[in-house]
Design an enzyme around this catalytic site. Structure first.
Site, PDB file in Angstrom:
ATOM      1  N   HIS A 183       0.730  -1.308  14.840  1.00 52.13           N
ATOM      2  CA  HIS A 183      -0.267  -0.270  14.602  1.00 52.13           C
ATOM      3  C   HIS A 183      -1.571  -0.675  15.273  1.00 52.13           C
ATOM      4  O   HIS A 183      -1.967  -1.839  15.209  1.00 52.13           O
ATOM      5  CB  HIS A 183      -0.584  -0.161  13.106  1.00 52.13           C
ATOM      6  CG  HIS A 183       0.507   0.425  12.275  1.00 52.13           C
ATOM      7  ND1 HIS A 183       1.115   1.619  12.564  1.00 52.13           N
ATOM      8  CD2 HIS A 183       1.069   0.001  11.118  1.00 52.13           C
ATOM      9  CE1 HIS A 183       2.012   1.891  11.623  1.00 52.13           C
ATOM     10  NE2 HIS A 183       2.011   0.923  10.745  1.00 52.13           N
TER      11      HIS A 183
ATOM     12  N   HIS B 119       0.842  -1.206   0.000  1.00 51.43           N
ATOM     13  CA  HIS B 119       0.000   0.000   0.000  1.00 51.43           C
ATOM     14  C   HIS B 119       0.868   1.242   0.000  1.00 51.43           C
ATOM     15  O   HIS B 119       2.084   1.161   0.227  1.00 51.43           O
ATOM     16  CB  HIS B 119      -0.921   0.018   1.230  1.00 51.43           C
ATOM     17  CG  HIS B 119      -0.203   0.034   2.556  1.00 51.43           C
ATOM     18  ND1 HIS B 119       0.117  -1.101   3.245  1.00 51.43           N
ATOM     19  CD2 HIS B 119       0.271   1.063   3.309  1.00 51.43           C
ATOM     20  CE1 HIS B 119       0.741  -0.791   4.370  1.00 51.43           C
ATOM     21  NE2 HIS B 119       0.863   0.533   4.436  1.00 51.43           N
TER      22      HIS B 119
ATOM     23  N   HIS C  96       4.595   7.145   2.916  1.00 54.24           N
ATOM     24  CA  HIS C  96       5.391   5.925   2.783  1.00 54.24           C
ATOM     25  C   HIS C  96       4.759   4.953   1.795  1.00 54.24           C
ATOM     26  O   HIS C  96       3.571   5.059   1.473  1.00 54.24           O
ATOM     27  CB  HIS C  96       5.597   5.226   4.133  1.00 54.24           C
ATOM     28  CG  HIS C  96       4.369   4.626   4.753  1.00 54.24           C
ATOM     29  ND1 HIS C  96       3.619   5.265   5.708  1.00 54.24           N
ATOM     30  CD2 HIS C  96       3.755   3.425   4.567  1.00 54.24           C
ATOM     31  CE1 HIS C  96       2.618   4.491   6.093  1.00 54.24           C
ATOM     32  NE2 HIS C  96       2.668   3.358   5.407  1.00 54.24           N
TER      33      HIS C  96
ATOM     34  N   GLU D 198       8.006   1.220   4.658  1.00 57.94           N
ATOM     35  CA  GLU D 198       7.518   0.404   5.771  1.00 57.94           C
ATOM     36  C   GLU D 198       7.658  -1.059   5.383  1.00 57.94           C
ATOM     37  O   GLU D 198       7.422  -1.417   4.224  1.00 57.94           O
ATOM     38  CB  GLU D 198       6.032   0.726   6.033  1.00 57.94           C
ATOM     39  CG  GLU D 198       5.393  -0.113   7.139  1.00 57.94           C
ATOM     40  CD  GLU D 198       3.911   0.193   7.355  1.00 57.94           C
ATOM     41  OE1 GLU D 198       3.229   0.571   6.384  1.00 57.94           O
ATOM     42  OE2 GLU D 198       3.440   0.039   8.490  1.00 57.94           O
TER      43      GLU D 198
ATOM     44  N   HIS E 176      -5.893  -2.414   4.185  1.00 66.46           N
ATOM     45  CA  HIS E 176      -5.809  -1.183   3.385  1.00 66.46           C
ATOM     46  C   HIS E 176      -4.954  -1.376   2.142  1.00 66.46           C
ATOM     47  O   HIS E 176      -4.012  -2.160   2.116  1.00 66.46           O
ATOM     48  CB  HIS E 176      -5.321   0.004   4.197  1.00 66.46           C
ATOM     49  CG  HIS E 176      -3.943  -0.122   4.799  1.00 66.46           C
ATOM     50  ND1 HIS E 176      -3.378  -1.310   5.155  1.00 66.46           N
ATOM     51  CD2 HIS E 176      -3.027   0.820   5.097  1.00 66.46           C
ATOM     52  CE1 HIS E 176      -2.177  -1.086   5.665  1.00 66.46           C
ATOM     53  NE2 HIS E 176      -1.933   0.192   5.633  1.00 66.46           N
TER      54      HIS E 176
ATOM     55  N   TYR F 212       9.023   1.540  10.368  1.00 66.36           N
ATOM     56  CA  TYR F 212       9.182   2.649   9.428  1.00 66.36           C
ATOM     57  C   TYR F 212      10.663   2.971   9.314  1.00 66.36           C
ATOM     58  O   TYR F 212      11.371   3.011  10.325  1.00 66.36           O
ATOM     59  CB  TYR F 212       8.453   3.911   9.913  1.00 66.36           C
ATOM     60  CG  TYR F 212       6.965   3.888   9.768  1.00 66.36           C
ATOM     61  CD1 TYR F 212       6.343   3.421   8.619  1.00 66.36           C
ATOM     62  CD2 TYR F 212       6.163   4.393  10.789  1.00 66.36           C
ATOM     63  CE1 TYR F 212       4.961   3.440   8.498  1.00 66.36           C
ATOM     64  CE2 TYR F 212       4.781   4.413  10.672  1.00 66.36           C
ATOM     65  CZ  TYR F 212       4.189   3.938   9.532  1.00 66.36           C
ATOM     66  OH  TYR F 212       2.833   3.963   9.412  1.00 66.36           O
TER      67      TYR F 212
HETATM   68 FE    FE Z   1       1.563   1.658   6.082  1.00 70.30          FE
HETATM   69 CA    CA Z   2      -3.220  -4.101   1.218  1.00 71.23          CA
END
Ligand code: FE
Ligand code: CA
Length: 314
Positions: free
Chosen positions: A252, A150, A220, A271, A206, A261
């Site tokens: 997270h 992502h 990132h 990341e 995500h 990171y």
């Molecule tokens: Fe991320």
């Molecule tokens: Ca993903």
């Protein structure tokens, strides 16, 4: 129509040799090609399309654009029409302009970053092949990242002046491109200002996300690892290679991801990310984090944002 996943990200770098060393020997991508202009194409061992990262030498770091892959060529016309109807200009990109890809469309997110949608890219296959494959290639380098997972982009947020590009991006991508909101941070006296938005295309937490900042930028890009042990080993490899680590292995709150990171040699944040966290089914209720828990949402253990998280990006 169905947008499937992030296809590739084009990152500007200051020193190509140092960048190739970083993305290949630390993150573990494989260098696949170099074009006449000197752009370098890389992929993770578990990816089948020819590349997922394009490195372009430039005078400043940052992201040129991010491209998402849709399942069928005809989807491109449907997405183009939806984006135009929403009021955003769409540029047609002829086949081949994006290396080894079919036709595409290019447009600007409400926050200004460039996004493309394409349907076809030359496939070269996973490193482990498709017939009785090994679970991982023995010659994988560095952290051995599987795939580009992502991007997280910075979008301007200035509520007193009525500016919220995080919410505008979320609305646009949901309305026109089949992204679904999975998690958000809401702020303000009435907790009605969407300050962070995490959106998915499939069942992973995500595929794109937005955090607020004074100017639009590239926060990132993240590469997927199997699990916590791999995250720890990745941090060891970064230290051994003098990589500047921003946040050592952590969790997270948002996405439940296990994370590090760090910065590439040009200052672009990367990341390495493990733990798919949960399955983001289409009917999963949106998860909301409140303003007082913002630190916990980002860094679950300390509950505190480091200053660099919101202030340093390219
Ligand atoms: Fe991320
Ligand atoms: Ca993903």
């Amino acid at each position: 129509m169905s947008l499937m996943r992030i296809g590739h990200v084009n990152i500007r770098v200051l020193d190509m040799a140092a960048s190739i060393n970083h993305y290949c020997n630390v993150i573990g991508l494989e260098k696949i090609d170099t074009d006449e202009a000197g752009n370098v194409y890389l992929k993770g061992w578990d990816e089948w399309d020819k590349y997922s990262v394009i490195l372009s030498e430039a005078d400043s770091a940052g992201m040129n654009y991010v491209a998402y892959k849709t399942e069928n060529d005809a989807d491109i016309d449907a997405y183009s029409a939806a984006i135009k109807a929403y009021g955003i200009d769409v540029e047609d990109v002829p086949a081949g302009e994006m290396a080894d890809c079919g036709r595409a469309i290019r447009f600007a997110l409400p926050s200004g970053q460039t996004m493309c949608v394409f349907a076809e890219k030359v496939a070269v296959g996973k490193t482990v092949g498709t017939l009785n494959p090994a679970p991982w290639p023995q010659d994988v380098k560095g952290a051995g990242a599987h795939w580009l997972d992502h991007v997280l982009l910075v979008a301007p947020l200035d509520p007193p002046n009525g500016v919220n590009k995080v919410a505008e991006n979320c609305d646009f991508l949901s309305a026109c491109l089949d992204f679904r909101l999975t998690e958000q941070v809401t702020v303000g006296p009435d907790a009605d200002i969407q300050a962070c938005a995490f959106l998915t295309l499939g069942s992973t937490p995500h595929d794109i996300a937005f955090v607020p900042g004074p100017t639009a930028g590239f926060h990132h890009c993240a590469f997927y690892l199997d699990g916590w042990g791999d995250v720890l080993k990745a941090a060891d490899i970064m230290r051994m290679n003098n990589v500047k680590i921003d946040i050592t292995p952590n969790r997270h709150g948002i996405t439940r991801g296990e994370t590090i990171y760090f910065f590439d040699p040009s200052g672009n944040r990367n990341e390495t990310f493990a733990g798919l966290g949960y399955l983001a089914q289409p009917d999963m209720p949106v998860i909301t984090w409140s303003e007082d828990q913002l630190g916990t949402a980002i860094f679950y253990h300390s509950g505190e944002l480091n200053e660099a998280f919101t202030q340093v990006y390219t």
